[in-house]
Design an enzyme around this catalytic site. Sequence first.
Site, PDB file in Angstrom:
ATOM      1  N   ASP A 143      45.828 -20.951  36.233  1.00 40.28           N
ATOM      2  CA  ASP A 143      44.914 -21.737  35.403  1.00 40.28           C
ATOM      3  C   ASP A 143      44.592 -20.958  34.115  1.00 40.28           C
ATOM      4  O   ASP A 143      43.450 -20.935  33.646  1.00 40.28           O
ATOM      5  CB  ASP A 143      43.629 -22.101  36.166  1.00 40.28           C
ATOM      6  CG  ASP A 143      42.819 -23.184  35.461  1.00 40.28           C
ATOM      7  OD1 ASP A 143      43.267 -23.700  34.412  1.00 40.28           O
ATOM      8  OD2 ASP A 143      41.723 -23.512  35.949  1.00 40.28           O
ATOM      9  N   HIS A 171      40.599 -19.035  25.427  1.00 38.70           N
ATOM     10  CA  HIS A 171      39.502 -19.483  24.562  1.00 38.70           C
ATOM     11  C   HIS A 171      39.152 -18.379  23.581  1.00 38.70           C
ATOM     12  O   HIS A 171      39.381 -17.199  23.853  1.00 38.70           O
ATOM     13  CB  HIS A 171      38.259 -19.833  25.389  1.00 38.70           C
ATOM     14  CG  HIS A 171      38.410 -21.072  26.202  1.00 38.70           C
ATOM     15  ND1 HIS A 171      38.634 -22.303  25.632  1.00 38.70           N
ATOM     16  CD2 HIS A 171      38.395 -21.278  27.543  1.00 38.70           C
ATOM     17  CE1 HIS A 171      38.739 -23.220  26.591  1.00 38.70           C
ATOM     18  NE2 HIS A 171      38.612 -22.616  27.759  1.00 38.70           N
TER      19      HIS A 171
HETATM   20 ZN   LIG Z   1      41.427 -27.873  36.199  1.00 40.56          ZN
END
Ligand SMILES: [Zn+2]
Length: 434
Positions: free
Chosen positions: A309, A313
Amino acid sequence: MMTSVLFQRARVIDPRNGVDGIRDVLVTDGRVAQVSEAVLPAPKDARVVDATGKWVVPGFIDLHVHLREPGEEGKETVLTGCRAAVAGGFTGVVAMPNTKVVNDSALVTELVLSRARDAALCHVYPAGAITKGLKGEELSEAGELVGAGCVALTDDGRPVMNAALMRRVLQYATLFDVPVMVHEEDLTLSAGGAMHEGATSTRLGLRGIPASAEVAMVARDLVLLEETKGRLHVAHVSCEGSVRLIREAKKRGLRVTCEVAPHHFTLDDRAVGDYDTHAKMAPPLRADADVKALREALVDGTVDAIATDHAPHGVSDKQVEFEKGINGIVGLETALGLTLALVHEGVLTPRRAVELLSEGPARVFGLPGGHLAPGSPADITVVSPGEEWTVDAHRFYSRSRNTPFHGRTLKGRVTQTWVGGRCVFEDGQLKESR
Ligand SMILES: [Zn+2]
């Protein structure tokens, strides 16, 4: 142009083919030619790699990566994401469609694939959106997306709240035999929450996200799966309750698979500490009991794959109050070290760890690679399993630095990554052909 490579005296771990032992591996013209217990002679033009003390394993495949292109190139691009991938030992990544032009059309799929060809580092497999614009209202054209090269359908980042729509996509996706990958979060239960609901959220005075926000959606989708005979892949499983339901559904023969992210089997909600936004993600870091349950599920086969995942950012997204902090952390360059921590702790065998990073993900999405049988593509990761190193986010190849693991010492690192018989990463350096 070198056409063959000989890895000598490697510990080859190839779960699918039942190999775990010292072998020589010969690669010719981009493919595995031979895996041999006997010492192989080096062909005249071959590059010889002394792999004594190293593992030679199928290249890792990450089913869950956010490459941020098109639209948020300040956070990551296909190129920088591929650099981070090969530095982490990944030879293939699945690109999530929640970019700032959503991948809900062949046009965006083709753009991602063309950027990946330009990067020429690792395989990039786009996933297409379940619903147009990720709005959860209208199904996108699955046929068009799969035709353009999408390997799965997902609205990741958001759940499909509409059960009727979810039921339809499970049915529809069977026509193309692609998995429907789900981000399980009942928004009516998670609304306003910033972290896992528990003792830590109470102490910090933050609104919590109960485990039921995930588990209730997993339950719903398993009911729909049974009725539709579709294929469901549950992304980033974080709770004990989800694990129990998936384990039971698998026993009954439902076509469900799932992945777990390294941060969810490494950290619990106490890592939020003093409002550390680097410990903020969706689903959130859960309770200690959930971490234990995830580890058991990694061992017993309930979990099919470790997926990062990887969610880049910028600094400004994280240097804010906890509640306003954006969700997600980067994961490609720390995944191996965090997975091997479970091996060093005696939780996973080396074989199972390699399986969760290569064979498992390849099988789940039907991707090439994931094993080293003669004739298969020479996508290979070379690992130095005992080498200690300290995570330094400033040295990531990713364009982003958001990680809770900065400063942590990990044991085990990638020394080489080979894609199609070409060395793309070696001893900390990229080998770009561009
Ligand atoms: Zn997700």
